[in-house]
Design an enzyme around this catalytic site. Structure first.
Site, PDB file in Angstrom:
ATOM      1  N   LYS A 130       0.850  -1.180   0.000  1.00  0.00           N
ATOM      2  CA  LYS A 130       0.000   0.000   0.000  1.00  0.00           C
ATOM      3  C   LYS A 130       0.890   1.236   0.000  1.00  0.00           C
ATOM      4  O   LYS A 130       1.925   1.270   0.676  1.00  0.00           O
ATOM      5  CB  LYS A 130      -0.898  -0.019   1.242  1.00  0.00           C
ATOM      6  CG  LYS A 130      -1.920   1.092   1.316  1.00  0.00           C
ATOM      7  CD  LYS A 130      -2.814   0.910   2.536  1.00  0.00           C
ATOM      8  CE  LYS A 130      -3.816   2.018   2.687  1.00  0.00           C
ATOM      9  NZ  LYS A 130      -4.702   1.827   3.859  1.00  0.00           N
TER      10      LYS A 130
ATOM     11  N   SER B 123      -9.235   3.164   2.961  1.00  0.00           N
ATOM     12  CA  SER B 123      -8.156   3.728   2.169  1.00  0.00           C
ATOM     13  C   SER B 123      -7.312   2.678   1.437  1.00  0.00           C
ATOM     14  O   SER B 123      -6.437   3.045   0.649  1.00  0.00           O
ATOM     15  CB  SER B 123      -7.233   4.554   3.084  1.00  0.00           C
ATOM     16  OG  SER B 123      -6.610   3.741   4.042  1.00  0.00           O
TER      17      SER B 123
ATOM     18  N   SER C  84     -10.365   0.957   6.901  1.00  0.00           N
ATOM     19  CA  SER C  84      -9.684   1.062   5.610  1.00  0.00           C
ATOM     20  C   SER C  84      -9.346  -0.257   4.938  1.00  0.00           C
ATOM     21  O   SER C  84      -8.958  -0.260   3.770  1.00  0.00           O
ATOM     22  CB  SER C  84      -8.405   1.898   5.764  1.00  0.00           C
ATOM     23  OG  SER C  84      -8.728   3.246   5.981  1.00  0.00           O
TER      24      SER C  84
END
Length: 476
Positions: free
Chosen positions: A77, A152, A176
């Site tokens: 990520k 996210s 997220s």
């Protein structure tokens, strides 16, 4: 052998072990899919083609096959540092920044034998529940490219759902991992605080953000989570783990066996109900009803429950979220101008908080944590909708009015942040598919240290519903 991306991550690992495919061949297969499909999906912001090929060769030649993820591709990520690879944190503020060192979670997955293919898309500093930053194209759910992937960990979820990766690590500070899992039809597991040593949450403000897996199946999620937990060379004492890994059966065993009968609560209330207009869409209710019927057929106990109202939660959580943005390294007018309106609002509000404001917010959330755990303690797990609404259209969130934007995020995902505050584990399961083909999920909240129970319950429902057989259309 079927095309590798048609296999589960566990099946791909077995194929690697059986020498049916090599790490280099598997890496090339996924790099080709990324090149073909990523432009339409917005899953990756950086693809490290040459480094991935070199890494795959290194794993083949130098690493023992006993490594937990030997040869399996994944991606970092874009909130995590990998030495020598650009990291943007989803922000124009960090354009061109290349770190010299890697974060602990990145190192842990390397130690486990994984092969990173690049960086997955994320909103600015991971602050939003949708992945539509000004620094990159939006991340779109492969089930309908007009709809967002959530956030996210939106890019990670898209990559897994579209079969650009077998699985992917994410981070979860307010939902997220679970939000994009729900939007993309995946299993998303937020471990309990302290479970993953390299992304434990213990060192974060309020203990909110932890690392966890996104995957197509419950067993795949457990496979990745076990690798994230596994002891690392030179780090045997796990300073950031509340429960030392290695002193119990690997979580993959619970996910594969899927055994046990449990007492489940069913809950549609959230900590946001008194402050925001929360409406559960028919599609979300249908997913919950399907899960309730499935667990009842599996002979689990089921009982409706509800949270007691707590007016301290909303202002305390808002204060903590704002305080978390206060340390963003933007100090000049020019730097602040590079930030998005929501981030600017959070940063300004966070820097305006006093030490007393922050201390009172932390105290209120600690009291909420104790009350929340106590209220749910009679159950082995508690079932809620994953999201209150269907996946949101790209561009749906108000880009200019931060208060309106925050309210929209709460209305979409009211059931997630309270789990971060409480430090409990939770898993999203993609149980339902609407008439127009959209995934809708449910969330199971576990007891402290209850990841194995969540995985066992998820495996039982997965065998019954078989969501892993659903495949999104490939982009044209």
């Amino acid at each position: 052998m079927a095309d590798p991306h048609e296999l589960t991550a566990l099946e791909q690992w077995q194929a690697l072990q059986n020498r049916e495919i090599s790490p280099s061949e598997l890496t090339e297969h996924y790099l080709a899919r990324i090149e073909k499909f990523n432009p339409a999906l917005g899953a990756f912001v950086t693809v490290t083609t040459h480094a991935a090929r070199a890494r795959a060769r290194y794993v083949e030649e130098r690493m023992p096959r006993t490594a937990p993820l030997w040869g399996l591709p994944f991606a970092d990520k874009d909130l995590y540092l990998r030495a020598g690879v650009p990291v943007g944190f989803g922000s124009r503020l960090f354009e061109g920044f290349v770190p010299d060192e890697s974060d602990d979670l990145v190192q842990a997955l390397d130690d486990a034998g994984g092969v990173s293919l690049g960086k997955t898309n994320t909103p600015e500093f991971g602050l939003a529940s949708y992945t539509e930053s000004l620094a990159a194209p939006p991340a779109r759910t492969p089930w309908n490219l007009a709809l967002g992937a959530g956030g996210s960990s939106g890019g990670a979820a898209v990559a897994v759902a579209a079969r650009l990766l077998p699985f992917a690590p994410g981070s979860d500070g307010g939902g997220s991992i679970r939000i994009p899992a729900a939007a993309c039809g995946l299993v998303g597991l937020k471990p309990g605080r302290g479970r993953v040593p390299s992304a434990s949450g213990i060192d974060k403000l309020g203990g909110l953000a932890v690392g966890g897996p996104l995957a197509r199946t419950v067993a795949d999620a457990a496979l990745l989570l076990d690798a994230m937990i596994a002891p690392r060379d030179g780090h045997p004492d796990h300073h950031y783990a509340l429960r030392a890994p290695g002193d119990e059966t690997p979580l993959l065993a619970a996910a594969v066996r899927g055994e046990g009968r449990f007492q489940l609560g069913v809950m549609t209330t959230s900590a946001w109900d008194d402050a925001y207009d929360i409406t559960i869409a028919p599609e979300a209710q249908a997913a919950l009803d399907l899960a309730v019927a499935g667990f009842a057929a599996l002979q689990h106990g089921l009982e409706e429950t509800a949270l007691k109202p707590d007016p301290s939660y909303v202002p305390a959580f808002r204060a903590l979220w704002q305080a978390g943005a206060a340390t963003i390294p933007a100090d000049t007018d020019a730097q602040i101008a590079l930030l998005e309106p929501l981030t600017q609002w959070l940063l300004a509000r966070g820097r305006a908080l006093s030490a007393r404001d922050l201390a009172e917010a932390l105290a209120a959330l600690t009291a909420f944590e104790r009350s929340f755990i106590r209220q749910l303690s009679k159950f082995d797990a508690v079932l809620t909708p994953a999201m209150a609404l269907t996946p949101r259209p790209v561009g749906w969130y108000d880009a200019d009015d931060a208060e309106a934007n925050f309210a929209q995020q709460v209305q979409y995902t009211p059931f997630t942040s309270m789990i971060n505050v409480s430090g409990l584990p939770a898993i999203v399961l993609p149980v339902h598919q609407t008439e127009n083909g959209l995934p809708m999920g449910v969330q199971l909240i576990g007891r402290p240290g209850g990841e194995a129970t969540l995985l066992a319950l998820g495996a039982q429902l997965e065998r019954r519903i078989r969501w892993q057989d659903r495949v999104p259309p490939e982009p044209a």
